[in-house]
Design a protein around this motif. Structure first.
Motif, PDB file in Angstrom:
ATOM      1  N   GLY A   1      -1.035  -6.741  -2.679  1.00  0.00           N
ATOM      2  CA  GLY A   1       0.334  -6.990  -3.096  1.00  0.00           C
ATOM      3  C   GLY A   1       1.119  -7.513  -1.914  1.00  0.00           C
TER       4      GLY A   1
ATOM      5  N   LYS B   1      -8.141 -11.308  -6.362  1.00  0.00           N
ATOM      6  CA  LYS B   1      -7.054 -10.831  -5.506  1.00  0.00           C
ATOM      7  C   LYS B   1      -7.007  -9.307  -5.525  1.00  0.00           C
TER       8      LYS B   1
ATOM      9  N   GLY C   1      -1.309  -7.426  -6.957  1.00  0.00           N
ATOM     10  CA  GLY C   1      -0.473  -8.382  -7.666  1.00  0.00           C
ATOM     11  C   GLY C   1       1.009  -8.109  -7.552  1.00  0.00           C
ATOM     12  N   ASP C   2       1.401  -6.918  -7.023  1.00  0.00           N
ATOM     13  CA  ASP C   2       2.830  -6.610  -6.870  1.00  0.00           C
ATOM     14  C   ASP C   2       3.468  -7.495  -5.803  1.00  0.00           C
TER      15      ASP C   2
END
Length: 654
Positions: A422, A419, A475-476
């Motif tokens: 975000g 990934k 990832g946010d």
């Protein structure tokens, strides 16, 4: 006389027999041949030519057709450029019967198309390759040729051929009325040609009278050599000089036959039927899978399956080639009378390749830097070998691996996606949302974004824009709420007379929730404010408000009664105005009519042409004025009548 006529017929018949024949093995269109794209040619009419490629080992062929545009002689081939529409081809060569070949199925040559024609010789044998070919070309025919002082032949044509072992030979040429000629030939080359010129003179050679020999074979069309000289094909009948002779018959796919015979002067000898021994078998080729290119002794013979064909006895090489398969070659021994069905099993040169991606599908698959599809990716026929396989997907970090594919094996590879984004949730109630100055939505927007810095802005009409900068890491997941502030002003609405209090207020035709008198807080902009009251006529005013404005609107409402009196007065005035215009119009019409008649009378009594013309023009002008005013008069009359009706209607309402 009869004897010479018979001899002449025999000479003509003999000349036909010794001629070889052209034989066409195949004729077909070559749709994938690009030769004409590289070397196109046009005929005299400007049309693109068709191209016939003739594959043959026969040299010296000529093509006498007039509509042949160009001929190119190549190694083992002739390239013939012809005009479109041609349906036949004529071929000639020394020692061959002229041949007119009509294309099969009544087809005609098309522009910009390539055709292949395989040509061979009927009567010429491919056996006894140890014999060398000697060609003798003479300036006259009907020459007696004596080889090595013993064997003699009559050469009916100007050209003869001998098949001889290597060595040295003496030839003497004898013809009545010509001096004898003699040469020595050393045969050490595959082919040798000599030109013989006989000159007028006295021959000292005494020639025996001829006899006639009749030779037949099974099968027929075998080449006949008498004393090593080719004289024709079976069935053969012709004169030969009396004496002992060596006979050889040759035919492709048969063993050569040799014997001796003797002819007595003036007699006919019919040799027993010669049954030649076959030297061939049959073959057919199938391949698994079908569709392979099949080569016989290095020559392409077709696409499998190959139907049953004749083949000479002996050892042969069969080779099969097909894309995506390994070529395969094998030796086949053919014996006389064999009928072999040759099977060739090709080994795949490919395997199955499966590429998947985790945890997401839909990744772009690149093999050796060439994009080939999306995951999950399947290639059921991937050529065996080593490849660099890479996957890419937006917002993900892809992976690259070296993948090896083996013959007839399944190779499965799963590549991992990491990934690389975000999630940003943007809320801006009722406002347009902009991401880095690009409008992306209204009210709410939740994109997946690559890591980085972003500027978010919310805009709404007559509101202050709101913006914010945000940094997003992989990832946010962030939520941003943007609020736009309204740009406000105020307007006070008052109505008179006093009993109009409570009039309904409409903003741009939309009913407000307040009544007069009221103070209305409003967004900036332009408005049409209207008041409605059951006792008064509706009234409207427009106003433009800027941020911070505080304005007052006063409405002096008019009752329905006052409105009727005003309207009655208005239509009374309109009536008199229309009446006045009608009176002026009628007066103008009267003046025009009167003046027109007066000037016409003066025109009739004028004594000079100049005064007559002047009075006539004036008469015409006044007549036109009268006509125009009369035509216009219905307009003010109609308006007068309409004003009277409106005036009386408002008077009746009181």
């Amino acid at each position: 006389m009869c004897r010479y006529f018979i001899i002449l017929l025999l000479i003509l018949f003999s000349s036909l027999l010794i001629a070889n024949e052209f034989v066409v093995d195949s004729f077909e269109e070559q749709q994938n041949d690009l030769s004409l794209q590289r070397t196109p040619k046009k005929d005299v009419n400007g049309d693109l030519c068709g191209l016939i490629k003739i594959s043959t080992d026969i040299t010296g062929i000529t093509f006498p057709d007039k509509d042949i545009v160009n001929i190119q002689a190549k190694t083992g081939e002739y390239w013939i450029y012809v005009s479109p529409g041609k349906k036949y081809l004529k071929l000639t060569n020394a020692g061959y019967a002229a041949y007119m070949y009509s294309f099969p199925n009544n087809i005609s040559i098309q522009s910009d198309c390539v055709y292949s024609l395989k040509l061979k010789s009927k009567g010429a044998s491919a056996v006894d390759e140890n014999l060398l070919l000697l060609t003798l070309k003479m300036n006259v025919s009907d020459v007696v040729i004596i080889k090595n002082g013993t064997s003699s032949n009559i050469a009916k044509l100007n050209q003869v051929q001998y098949r001889l072992p290597a060595g040295e030979y003496n030839f003497k040429f004898v013809k009545q009325g010509y001096a004898n000629q003699e040469i020595t030939v050393k045969m050490d080359k595959q082919e040798e040609t000599r030109d013989i010129t006989l000159v007028a003179g006295q021959s000292q050679e005494k020639i025996k009278l001829p006899g006639i020999v009749m030779i037949s074979s099974e099968p027929n069309q075998a080449e006949v050599f008498i004393n090593n000289q080719k004289v024709g094909v079976t069935p053969y009948t012709d004169e030969v000089i009396a004496g002992d002779h060596q006979l050889m018959l040759r035919k492709n796919l048969y063993d050569s036959y040799s014997s001796a015979f003797k002819v007595v002067e003036g007699q006919t000898v019919e040799l027993p039927l010669i049954k030649m021994t076959p030297k061939y078998g049959y073959y057919a080729v199938q391949s698994v899978p079908e569709g392979a290119r099949i080569f016989l002794d290095g020559k392409l013979v077709g696409i499998s399956p190959i139907p049953r064909n004749t083949i000479s006895s002996g050892a042969h090489q069969i080779k099969a080639e097909m894309e995506m398969y390994h070529p395969k070659e094998q030796e086949v021994i053919i014996k006389n009378g064999d009928d072999k069905n040759i099977a060739v099993n090709l080994t795949p040169a490919f395997g199955i390749l499966e590429i998947t991606s985790y945890p997401e599908t839909g990744g772009k698959v690149f093999i050796d830097d060439k994009e080939v599809g999306l995951t999950p990716y399947l290639n059921p026929k991937m050529m065996s070998g080593s490849y660099q396989v890479r996957i890419e997907k937006l917002l993900w970090i892809g992976e690259e691996q070296t993948v090896s594919v083996s013959d007839n094996q399944t190779t499965m590879k799963q590549l991992t996606l990491t990934k690389n984004y975000g999630i940003l949730h943007i809320q801006a109630e009722g406002a347009d949302i902009y991401l880095n100055d690009e409008k992306v939505g209204t009210g709410e927007y939740s994109p997946n974004l690559l890591p980085g810095k972003y500027t978010i802005r919310a805009e709404k009409d007559r509101h202050k824009a709101a913006s914010e900068e945000v940094y997003l890491s992989a990832g946010d997941e962030k939520t941003i709420i943007l609020k736009v502030e309204p740009l406000m002003a105020a307007v006070s609405v008052i109505s008179f007379p006093e009993d109009s209090k409570g009039a309904e207020i409409y903003l741009n035709d939309q009913k407000a929730d307040k009544q007069t008198p009221s103070v209305l807080p409003l967004l900036i902009g332009d408005y049409t404010i209207s008041l409605k009251h059951p006792k008064y006529l509706e009234q409207s005013q427009t106003i433009s408000l800027k941020e911070g404005d505080s304005k007052k609107l006063v409405f002096q409402l008019q009752s329905y009664e006052g409105s009727r009196l005003q309207m009655q007065s208005k239509w009374r005035t309109q009536k008199y105005v229309a009446l006045g215009i009608l009176a002026l119009d009628m007066a103008a019409a009267t003046i025009g009519y009167t003046q027109g008649n007066s000037n016409y009378d003066k025109y009739k009594s004028a004594t000079t042409s100049a005064t007559a013309t002047d009075f006539y023009d004036k008469s015409k002008k006044y007549d036109q004025i009268a006509v125009v005013t009369i035509c216009v008069s219905p307009l003010p009359l109609s308006w007068f009548i309409y004003s009277c009706v409106k005036q009386h209607r408002y008077a009746d309402r009181r």
